[in-house]
Design a protein around this motif. Structure first.
Motif, short mmCIF file in Angstrom:
data_model
loop_
_atom_site.label_atom_id
_atom_site.label_comp_id
_atom_site.label_asym_id
_atom_site.label_seq_id
_atom_site.Cartn_x
_atom_site.Cartn_y
_atom_site.Cartn_z
N TYR A 1 -2.11 7.20 -8.06
CA TYR A 1 -2.27 8.30 -7.50
C TYR A 1 -1.28 9.02 -7.48
CZ TYR A 1 -6.41 6.25 -5.90
OH TYR A 1 -7.85 5.70 -6.01
N HIS B 1 -0.80 8.01 -0.29
CA HIS B 1 -2.25 8.02 -0.56
C HIS B 1 -3.13 6.87 -0.10
CE1 HIS B 1 0.10 9.92 -4.06
NE2 HIS B 1 -0.73 10.66 -3.80
N PRO B 2 -3.65 7.40 1.20
CA PRO B 2 -4.41 6.33 1.84
C PRO B 2 -5.82 6.16 1.21
CG PRO B 2 -4.33 8.30 3.12
CD PRO B 2 -3.65 8.39 1.89
N PHE B 3 -6.04 5.62 -0.03
CA PHE B 3 -7.14 5.67 -0.62
C PHE B 3 -7.30 4.18 -0.94
CE2 PHE B 3 -5.47 9.88 -2.25
CZ PHE B 3 -6.36 10.54 -1.24
N ARG B 4 -8.35 3.86 -1.50
CA ARG B 4 -8.85 2.67 -2.29
C ARG B 4 -8.07 2.35 -3.35
NH1 ARG B 4 -13.24 0.40 -5.18
NH2 ARG B 4 -13.42 -1.74 -4.65
N ARG B 5 -7.42 1.13 -3.67
CA ARG B 5 -6.69 0.70 -4.84
C ARG B 5 -5.41 1.59 -4.85
NH1 ARG B 5 -9.46 -1.74 -9.52
NH2 ARG B 5 -11.68 -2.42 -8.54
N ASN B 6 -4.66 1.79 -3.80
CA ASN B 6 -3.43 2.78 -3.65
C ASN B 6 -2.35 1.51 -3.84
OD1 ASN B 6 -3.77 1.42 -1.18
ND2 ASN B 6 -2.99 3.13 -0.27
N SER C 1 0.74 -1.27 -0.08
CA SER C 1 0.02 0.13 0.14
C SER C 1 0.94 1.13 -0.08
CB SER C 1 -0.75 0.07 1.18
OG SER C 1 -1.79 -0.88 1.05
N CYS C 2 0.44 2.34 -0.67
CA CYS C 2 1.23 3.50 -0.73
C CYS C 2 0.83 4.26 0.47
CB CYS C 2 0.55 4.39 -1.98
SG CYS C 2 1.65 6.03 -2.17
N CYS D 1 2.11 4.42 -6.88
CA CYS D 1 0.90 4.17 -7.18
C CYS D 1 0.10 4.88 -8.18
CB CYS D 1 -0.03 4.18 -5.80
SG CYS D 1 -0.25 6.05 -5.34
N SER E 1 -1.01 12.89 -9.90
CA SER E 1 -1.29 13.83 -9.41
C SER E 1 0.13 14.40 -8.49
CB SER E 1 -2.21 14.04 -8.43
OG SER E 1 -2.27 13.05 -7.25
#
Length: 200
Positions: free
Chosen positions: A62, A41-46, A37-38, A60, A66
């Motif tokens: 993200y 970026h604590p998001f879904r699909r990271n 996990s990145c 990732c 960005s």
């Protein structure tokens, strides 16, 4: 200066020349871990399933869209038999992949970063990888089962006349001349510009 010391100097020069011809980022790329996990970026699909060649980082989706990696060279990493693989077409832009055995993953040809677990040891030494002795499906065409095996073979044999890893940043000049000689063809799409019948 004795003949043996001059041979040692020549070998050192050849190793230095070969290392220059191999892309600098390749060894770091093979040691990276992917699909964690990145943290940025604590998001879904990271998951970290891309590799930025310019920064030598696993990133990732993200990070790429960005961030500072927006205009960098990115390789997408896939999973095949629980191992990391990269698209053959994407990797051909950067290194010579001619003797590395490709695998089929989701209708895409991929090559493995490290040897795959299902390769197994080959009983016939002629039908195996030159470095790790794993079984090859087509030993007449391929000599290595993964990119790391080809790198190891390349480092062990620095005196080869043609190095297997030449950076392919621009196409060879012969291809450019062929492209210039061919006239550009206009592709006819199935649906063109709509044309209406006149109202008479």
């Amino acid at each position: 200066m004795s003949a043996s010391s001059s041979r040692e100097v020549n070998k050192d020069e050849q190793v230095a020349q070969c290392k220059v011809r191999k892309p600098r980022w390749l060894e770091a790329f093979l040691k990276k871990t992917f699909f964690d996990s990145c943290t940025a970026h604590p998001f879904r699909r990271n998951e970290l399933n891309k590799y930025c060649i310019n920064c030598n980082l696993s990133v990732c989706q993200y990070c790429v869209s960005s961030g500072p990696h927006r205009n960098h060279k990115i390789l997408k990493i896939y999973r095949h038999v629980y191992k990391d693989v990269v698209s053959l077409a994407a990797m051909e832009k950067y290194i010579d992949t001619s003797q590395i055995q490709p695998y089929k993953c989701n209708k895409r040809l991929v090559i493995s970063l490290n040897p795959l677990p299902h390769c197994g040891s080959a009983i016939n030494t002629e039908a195996s990888c030159d470095t790790c002795s794993r079984k090859l499906t087509d030993p007449d065409v391929y000599r290595y089962c993964s990119i790391s095996c080809k790198v190891k073979a390349f480092l062990c044999k620095p005196n080869d006349s043609v190095p297997p890893f030449i950076s392919l940043q621009s196409p060879p000049p012969q291809e450019k001349q062929e492209d210039a000689a061919e006239p550009q063809k206009v592709l006819n799409k199935r649906k063109g510009t709509p044309r209406r019948a006149p109202f008479f």
